[in-house]
Structures are given as structure tokens and as C-alpha cells.
Design a protein around this motif. Structure first.
Motif, PDB file in Angstrom:
ATOM      1  N   GLU A 165       0.830  -1.204   0.000  1.00 11.95           N
ATOM      2  CA  GLU A 165       0.000   0.000   0.000  1.00 11.95           C
ATOM      3  C   GLU A 165       0.867   1.258   0.000  1.00 11.95           C
ATOM      4  O   GLU A 165       0.584   2.218  -0.719  1.00 11.95           O
ATOM      5  N   ILE A 166       1.935   1.257   0.801  1.00 10.70           N
ATOM      6  CA  ILE A 166       2.846   2.409   0.846  1.00 10.70           C
ATOM      7  C   ILE A 166       3.495   2.612  -0.512  1.00 10.70           C
ATOM      8  O   ILE A 166       3.555   3.740  -1.032  1.00 10.70           O
ATOM      9  N   ARG A 167       3.976   1.533  -1.111  1.00 10.10           N
ATOM     10  CA  ARG A 167       4.648   1.642  -2.417  1.00 10.10           C
ATOM     11  C   ARG A 167       3.703   2.125  -3.509  1.00 10.10           C
ATOM     12  O   ARG A 167       4.122   2.848  -4.420  1.00 10.10           O
ATOM     13  N   SER A 168       2.446   1.751  -3.442  1.00  4.87           N
ATOM     14  CA  SER A 168       1.524   2.111  -4.517  1.00  4.87           C
ATOM     15  C   SER A 168       0.835   3.455  -4.297  1.00  4.87           C
ATOM     16  O   SER A 168       0.372   4.071  -5.249  1.00  4.87           O
ATOM     17  N   ARG A 169       0.765   3.928  -3.026  1.00  5.28           N
ATOM     18  CA  ARG A 169       0.006   5.148  -2.735  1.00  5.28           C
ATOM     19  C   ARG A 169       0.863   6.363  -2.394  1.00  5.28           C
ATOM     20  O   ARG A 169       0.472   7.494  -2.686  1.00  5.28           O
ATOM     21  N   LEU A 170       1.998   6.147  -1.742  1.00  4.25           N
ATOM     22  CA  LEU A 170       2.819   7.276  -1.298  1.00  4.25           C
ATOM     23  C   LEU A 170       3.615   7.833  -2.474  1.00  4.25           C
ATOM     24  O   LEU A 170       4.271   7.086  -3.201  1.00  4.25           O
ATOM     25  N   VAL A 171       3.559   9.153  -2.645  1.00  2.00           N
ATOM     26  CA  VAL A 171       4.104   9.765  -3.861  1.00  2.00           C
ATOM     27  C   VAL A 171       5.613   9.560  -3.984  1.00  2.00           C
ATOM     28  O   VAL A 171       6.130   9.360  -5.085  1.00  2.00           O
ATOM     29  N   VAL A 172       6.340   9.630  -2.872  1.00  2.00           N
ATOM     30  CA  VAL A 172       7.782   9.358  -2.905  1.00  2.00           C
ATOM     31  C   VAL A 172       8.034   8.184  -1.959  1.00  2.00           C
ATOM     32  O   VAL A 172       8.580   8.352  -0.876  1.00  2.00           O
ATOM     33  N   ALA A 173       7.603   7.013  -2.375  1.00  2.00           N
ATOM     34  CA  ALA A 173       7.652   5.852  -1.495  1.00  2.00           C
ATOM     35  C   ALA A 173       9.059   5.271  -1.427  1.00  2.00           C
ATOM     36  O   ALA A 173       9.746   5.162  -2.449  1.00  2.00           O
ATOM     37  N   PRO A 174       9.534   4.891  -0.233  1.00  3.40           N
ATOM     38  CA  PRO A 174      10.826   4.207  -0.133  1.00  3.40           C
ATOM     39  C   PRO A 174      10.732   2.826  -0.762  1.00  3.40           C
ATOM     40  O   PRO A 174       9.719   2.140  -0.612  1.00  3.40           O
ATOM     41  N   PRO A 175      11.776   2.397  -1.472  1.00  3.28           N
ATOM     42  CA  PRO A 175      11.693   1.124  -2.194  1.00  3.28           C
ATOM     43  C   PRO A 175      11.909  -0.107  -1.320  1.00  3.28           C
ATOM     44  O   PRO A 175      11.364  -1.165  -1.603  1.00  3.28           O
ATOM     45  N   ASN A 176      12.723   0.024  -0.283  1.00  2.00           N
ATOM     46  CA  ASN A 176      13.129  -1.155   0.484  1.00  2.00           C
ATOM     47  C   ASN A 176      12.712  -1.051   1.946  1.00  2.00           C
ATOM     48  O   ASN A 176      12.685   0.036   2.526  1.00  2.00           O
ATOM     49  N   PHE A 177      12.441  -2.218   2.541  1.00  2.00           N
ATOM     50  CA  PHE A 177      12.042  -2.293   3.946  1.00  2.00           C
ATOM     51  C   PHE A 177      12.762  -3.456   4.614  1.00  2.00           C
ATOM     52  O   PHE A 177      13.057  -4.467   3.964  1.00  2.00           O
ATOM     53  N   VAL A 178      13.023  -3.298   5.907  1.00  2.00           N
ATOM     54  CA  VAL A 178      13.588  -4.387   6.708  1.00  2.00           C
ATOM     55  C   VAL A 178      12.561  -4.763   7.772  1.00  2.00           C
ATOM     56  O   VAL A 178      11.893  -3.903   8.342  1.00  2.00           O
ATOM     57  N   ILE A 179      12.422  -6.069   8.005  1.00  2.00           N
ATOM     58  CA  ILE A 179      11.464  -6.594   8.983  1.00  2.00           C
ATOM     59  C   ILE A 179      12.244  -7.327  10.065  1.00  2.00           C
ATOM     60  O   ILE A 179      13.068  -8.189   9.761  1.00  2.00           O
ATOM     61  N   LYS A 180      11.981  -6.980  11.330  1.00  2.00           N
ATOM     62  CA  LYS A 180      12.624  -7.673  12.444  1.00  2.00           C
ATOM     63  C   LYS A 180      11.563  -8.139  13.433  1.00  2.00           C
ATOM     64  O   LYS A 180      10.502  -7.521  13.561  1.00  2.00           O
ATOM     65  N   ILE A 181      11.873  -9.215  14.126  1.00  2.00           N
ATOM     66  CA  ILE A 181      10.916  -9.850  15.038  1.00  2.00           C
ATOM     67  C   ILE A 181      11.590 -10.108  16.372  1.00  2.00           C
ATOM     68  O   ILE A 181      12.804 -10.343  16.434  1.00  2.00           O
ATOM     69  N   VAL A 182      10.802 -10.050  17.441  1.00  2.00           N
ATOM     70  CA  VAL A 182      11.303 -10.414  18.770  1.00  2.00           C
ATOM     71  C   VAL A 182      10.269 -11.330  19.427  1.00  2.00           C
ATOM     72  O   VAL A 182       9.066 -11.050  19.394  1.00  2.00           O
ATOM     73  N   ASP A 183      10.749 -12.445  19.964  1.00  2.00           N
ATOM     74  CA  ASP A 183       9.888 -13.399  20.661  1.00  2.00           C
ATOM     75  C   ASP A 183      10.703 -14.072  21.756  1.00  2.00           C
ATOM     76  O   ASP A 183      11.773 -13.579  22.139  1.00  2.00           O
ATOM     77  N   LYS A 184      10.221 -15.184  22.283  1.00  2.00           N
ATOM     78  CA  LYS A 184      10.935 -15.856  23.384  1.00  2.00           C
ATOM     79  C   LYS A 184      12.338 -16.299  22.985  1.00  2.00           C
ATOM     80  O   LYS A 184      13.202 -16.479  23.850  1.00  2.00           O
ATOM     81  N   ASP A 185      12.602 -16.451  21.691  1.00  2.00           N
ATOM     82  CA  ASP A 185      13.923 -16.875  21.212  1.00  2.00           C
ATOM     83  C   ASP A 185      14.867 -15.702  20.986  1.00  2.00           C
ATOM     84  O   ASP A 185      16.017 -15.903  20.586  1.00  2.00           O
ATOM     85  N   GLY A 186      14.382 -14.469  21.177  1.00  2.00           N
ATOM     86  CA  GLY A 186      15.248 -13.307  21.041  1.00  2.00           C
ATOM     87  C   GLY A 186      14.855 -12.398  19.891  1.00  2.00           C
ATOM     88  O   GLY A 186      13.900 -12.648  19.158  1.00  2.00           O
ATOM     89  N   ALA A 187      15.626 -11.323  19.746  1.00  2.00           N
ATOM     90  CA  ALA A 187      15.401 -10.327  18.694  1.00  2.00           C
ATOM     91  C   ALA A 187      16.289 -10.660  17.501  1.00  2.00           C
ATOM     92  O   ALA A 187      17.478 -10.940  17.664  1.00  2.00           O
TER      93      ALA A 187
END
Length: 204
Positions: A165-187
Motif C-alpha cells: 500500500e505504501i509503495r503504490s500510494r505514497l508519492v515518494v515511497a521508499p523502495p526497500n524495507f527491513v522486517i525484524k521480530i522479537v519473541d521468546k527466542d530473542g530479537a
């Protein structure tokens, strides 16, 4: 045009950030990691002025590590969020940092949590949150599709919807994203969503 967002699922929290380093009309790089691993079970996703963002998040990281070194026990996510808010509030009266933070963490007693801390030292505990121009779109998508107790697969599917949605709607959308997760096994880093790769500098 920064985009930082996050959500809490069943036993985990996810934070996502764009990876563009931008000044004025220039893109300096498109692989800047804006999500810092604060300690083994905490993540800090930050947006704002590049210098403030890097300096302040490193300052918080080192002080959290110092507390654990001195006392032998780590700060809880709530304690780390309140410490961060306190430092922003103190700086606000002296030399303010223009930095907005989503802090995600996992504690054995309380499970996953997500905290919203803005540049004027407002602190809220949330199940979903966002900063930047991408917040207009990611919050709308999360309002529609988010529900408590999401599985990792459902959360990643929702994250991908937000990025699309960001890539298709935002006029100057950033091309790349990083995803990180934290749970009982750590960040840890979960994945990158890249549409543009930095080209290496030519060798002489």
C-alpha cells in the motif's frame, strides 16, 4: 518520506522500517538499517533526523547495556521504554532530539509488547503503531486487518499488505524495507523487502 510501523502478535512483536537514507531531494543509500537490536530481547525502530536517530539510539543501547552490566539483570521492555522517554524529556528542555521510536520487546513475565515514543517524549503502550508518511497507509491497513493473537504468518502477510500500500500510494515511497521480530527466542532480523538494490561503486 520515512515509514516505520510495528505490531504485536501471539507471542511475538514485529517492527518494520524503510531503509532509505535521504536528505532534501537526494537519496544517499537505500540499505540503511533503522531498527537497532537494543539487547537480546528488545528492538528499537527509529525515524527522524539521521544524526539524532543514530546518536540517540546508540546512547539508549549503551545505557541499557550498562544497567545490565552494573546490576546483573536486564531492564524490562517497560523499564527501557520509560528510561528512553525520560531521556527524551530531559533533552527536550536542553537540546532536543528529533527522533520518533517504536520499541518492541519480549519479557518472560509479560510476553511481547510495543511502545510508541515520539520526539516530545510521549509514551504509549500499543498493539500496533506507526510513524512517518507511511503511517497514513500502514495504520489504515492495520485498522482493517489487524486482530489480537495473530500468528507470525498472518502478521507477515499484513506487513506485506502495508508495504504494498505504501509503495503504490505514497508519492515518494521508499523502495526497500527491513522486517525484524522479537519473541521468546530473542530479537533478530526476519526478512528484507527490496525493490531497489544499491549498486556497488565501480573499481578503478
Amino acid at each position: 518520506m520515512e515509514c516505520v510501523f510495528g505490531l504485536v502478535g501471539n507471542g511475538f512483536a514485529i517492527v518494520v522500517a524503510d531503509t532509505s537514507a535521504v536528505h532534501s531531494i537526494l537519496v544517499h543509500k537505500s540499505n540503511e538499517d533503522k531498527i537497532m537490536v537494543l539487547d537480546s530481547h528488545k528492538l528499537v525502530a527509529a525515524s527522524g533526523e539521521s544524526g539524532d536517530r543514530v546518536q540517540f539510539t546508540e546512547y539508549i543501547q549503551k545505557n541499557v547495556a550498562l544497567y545490565q552490566f552494573r546490576n546483573g539483570i536486564p531492564l524490562t521492555t517497560a523499564a527501557a521504554a520509560n528510561f528512553t522517554r525520560g531521556e527524551l524529556a530531559t533533552a527536550l528542555r536542553k537540546n532536543p532530539y528529533f527522533v520518533n521510536i517504536l520499541m518492541a520487546g519480549y519479557d518472560k513475565e509479560t510476553g511481547p509488547s510495543l511502545y510508541y515514543i515520539d520526539y516530545i517524549a510521549t509514551l504509549h503502550k500499543l498493539e500496533k503503531g506507526a510513524f512517518g508518511y507511511g503511517a497514513y497507509f500502514s495504520l489504515a491497513m492495520m485498522d482493517r486487518h489487524y486482530h489480537s493473537g495473530m500468528s507470525v504468518e498472518e502478521a507477515i502477510e499484513l506487513v506485506d499488505k502495508c508495504i504494498l500500500e505504501i509503495r503504490s500510494r505514497l508519492v515518494v515511497a521508499p523502495p526497500n524495507f527491513v522486517i525484524k521480530i522479537v519473541d521468546k527466542d530473542g530479537a533478530r532480523e526476519y526478512a528484507w523487502r527490496e525493490s531497489v538494490k544499491d549498486t556497488p561503486a565501480p573499481t578503478a
